[in-house]
Design a protein around this motif. Structure first.
Motif, PDB file in Angstrom:
ATOM      1  N   GLN A  32       0.826  -1.201   0.000  1.00 20.74           N
ATOM      2  CA  GLN A  32       0.000   0.000   0.000  1.00 20.74           C
ATOM      3  C   GLN A  32       0.865   1.258   0.000  1.00 20.74           C
ATOM      4  O   GLN A  32       0.552   2.232  -0.697  1.00 20.74           O
ATOM      5  N   LEU A  33       1.948   1.257   0.774  1.00 20.73           N
ATOM      6  CA  LEU A  33       2.852   2.404   0.800  1.00 20.73           C
ATOM      7  C   LEU A  33       3.491   2.638  -0.563  1.00 20.73           C
ATOM      8  O   LEU A  33       3.616   3.780  -1.019  1.00 20.73           O
ATOM      9  N   GLU A  34       3.899   1.564  -1.219  1.00 17.57           N
ATOM     10  CA  GLU A  34       4.496   1.698  -2.540  1.00 17.57           C
ATOM     11  C   GLU A  34       3.491   2.249  -3.546  1.00 17.57           C
ATOM     12  O   GLU A  34       3.834   3.101  -4.372  1.00 17.57           O
ATOM     13  N   LEU A  35       2.255   1.777  -3.473  1.00 15.28           N
ATOM     14  CA  LEU A  35       1.205   2.284  -4.361  1.00 15.28           C
ATOM     15  C   LEU A  35       0.950   3.765  -4.112  1.00 15.28           C
ATOM     16  O   LEU A  35       0.865   4.563  -5.058  1.00 15.28           O
ATOM     17  N   LEU A  36       0.854   4.153  -2.859  1.00 15.81           N
ATOM     18  CA  LEU A  36       0.620   5.556  -2.527  1.00 15.81           C
ATOM     19  C   LEU A  36       1.785   6.440  -2.963  1.00 15.81           C
ATOM     20  O   LEU A  36       1.572   7.562  -3.428  1.00 15.81           O
ATOM     21  N   ALA A  37       2.997   5.939  -2.832  1.00 19.13           N
ATOM     22  CA  ALA A  37       4.168   6.708  -3.261  1.00 19.13           C
ATOM     23  C   ALA A  37       4.143   6.907  -4.777  1.00 19.13           C
ATOM     24  O   ALA A  37       4.436   8.003  -5.265  1.00 19.13           O
ATOM     25  N   ARG A  38       3.770   5.860  -5.526  1.00 18.38           N
ATOM     26  CA  ARG A  38       3.662   6.004  -6.989  1.00 18.38           C
ATOM     27  C   ARG A  38       2.582   7.007  -7.360  1.00 18.38           C
ATOM     28  O   ARG A  38       2.776   7.848  -8.241  1.00 18.38           O
ATOM     29  N   GLU A  39       1.432   6.924  -6.691  1.00 24.38           N
ATOM     30  CA  GLU A  39       0.346   7.854  -6.983  1.00 24.38           C
ATOM     31  C   GLU A  39       0.738   9.288  -6.645  1.00 24.38           C
ATOM     32  O   GLU A  39       0.402  10.216  -7.383  1.00 24.38           O
ATOM     33  N   LEU A  40       1.445   9.471  -5.552  1.00 24.73           N
ATOM     34  CA  LEU A  40       1.902  10.806  -5.177  1.00 24.73           C
ATOM     35  C   LEU A  40       2.849  11.366  -6.223  1.00 24.73           C
ATOM     36  O   LEU A  40       2.751  12.536  -6.604  1.00 24.73           O
ATOM     37  N   ARG A  41       3.782  10.537  -6.711  1.00 26.03           N
ATOM     38  CA  ARG A  41       4.691  10.986  -7.768  1.00 26.03           C
ATOM     39  C   ARG A  41       3.925  11.373  -9.029  1.00 26.03           C
ATOM     40  O   ARG A  41       4.252  12.363  -9.681  1.00 26.03           O
ATOM     41  N   GLN A  42       2.885  10.604  -9.360  1.00 24.83           N
ATOM     42  CA  GLN A  42       2.080  10.920 -10.538  1.00 24.83           C
ATOM     43  C   GLN A  42       1.365  12.256 -10.363  1.00 24.83           C
ATOM     44  O   GLN A  42       1.310  13.062 -11.298  1.00 24.83           O
ATOM     45  N   VAL A  43       0.827  12.491  -9.184  1.00 24.68           N
ATOM     46  CA  VAL A  43       0.142  13.761  -8.923  1.00 24.68           C
ATOM     47  C   VAL A  43       1.135  14.916  -8.981  1.00 24.68           C
ATOM     48  O   VAL A  43       0.851  15.967  -9.562  1.00 24.68           O
ATOM     49  N   GLN A  44       2.311  14.721  -8.401  1.00 24.49           N
ATOM     50  CA  GLN A  44       3.330  15.768  -8.437  1.00 24.49           C
ATOM     51  C   GLN A  44       3.776  16.049  -9.870  1.00 24.49           C
ATOM     52  O   GLN A  44       3.929  17.210 -10.256  1.00 24.49           O
TER      53      GLN A  44
END
Length: 66
Positions: A32-44
């Protein structure tokens, strides 16, 4: 003496089960942390692309009543 050994074996088995469950939970949380980190990078990245790569600040925005 035999009862004490049996009791210890039961406790060890229960602790093994608990440890396995905790390992599953930790592995799931890592995913879940890895998924959230990827999503955060995409948003950024999307935010940077939308703004032309310039950093934005709330102070740069004009209030709607002006």
């Amino acid at each position: 003496m035999e009862d004490r050994i049996t009791e210890l074996e039961i406790r060890i088995a229960l602790q093994d089960d608990l440890l396995d469950e905790l390992n599953r939970v930790v592995a799931l949380q890592q995913q879940q942390l890895e998924l959230l980190a990827r999503e955060l990078r995409q948003v950024q990245d999307a935010q940077r692309n939308q703004d032309g790569g310039k950093p934005t600040s709330l102070f740069d925005e004009v209030p709607p009543h002006y």
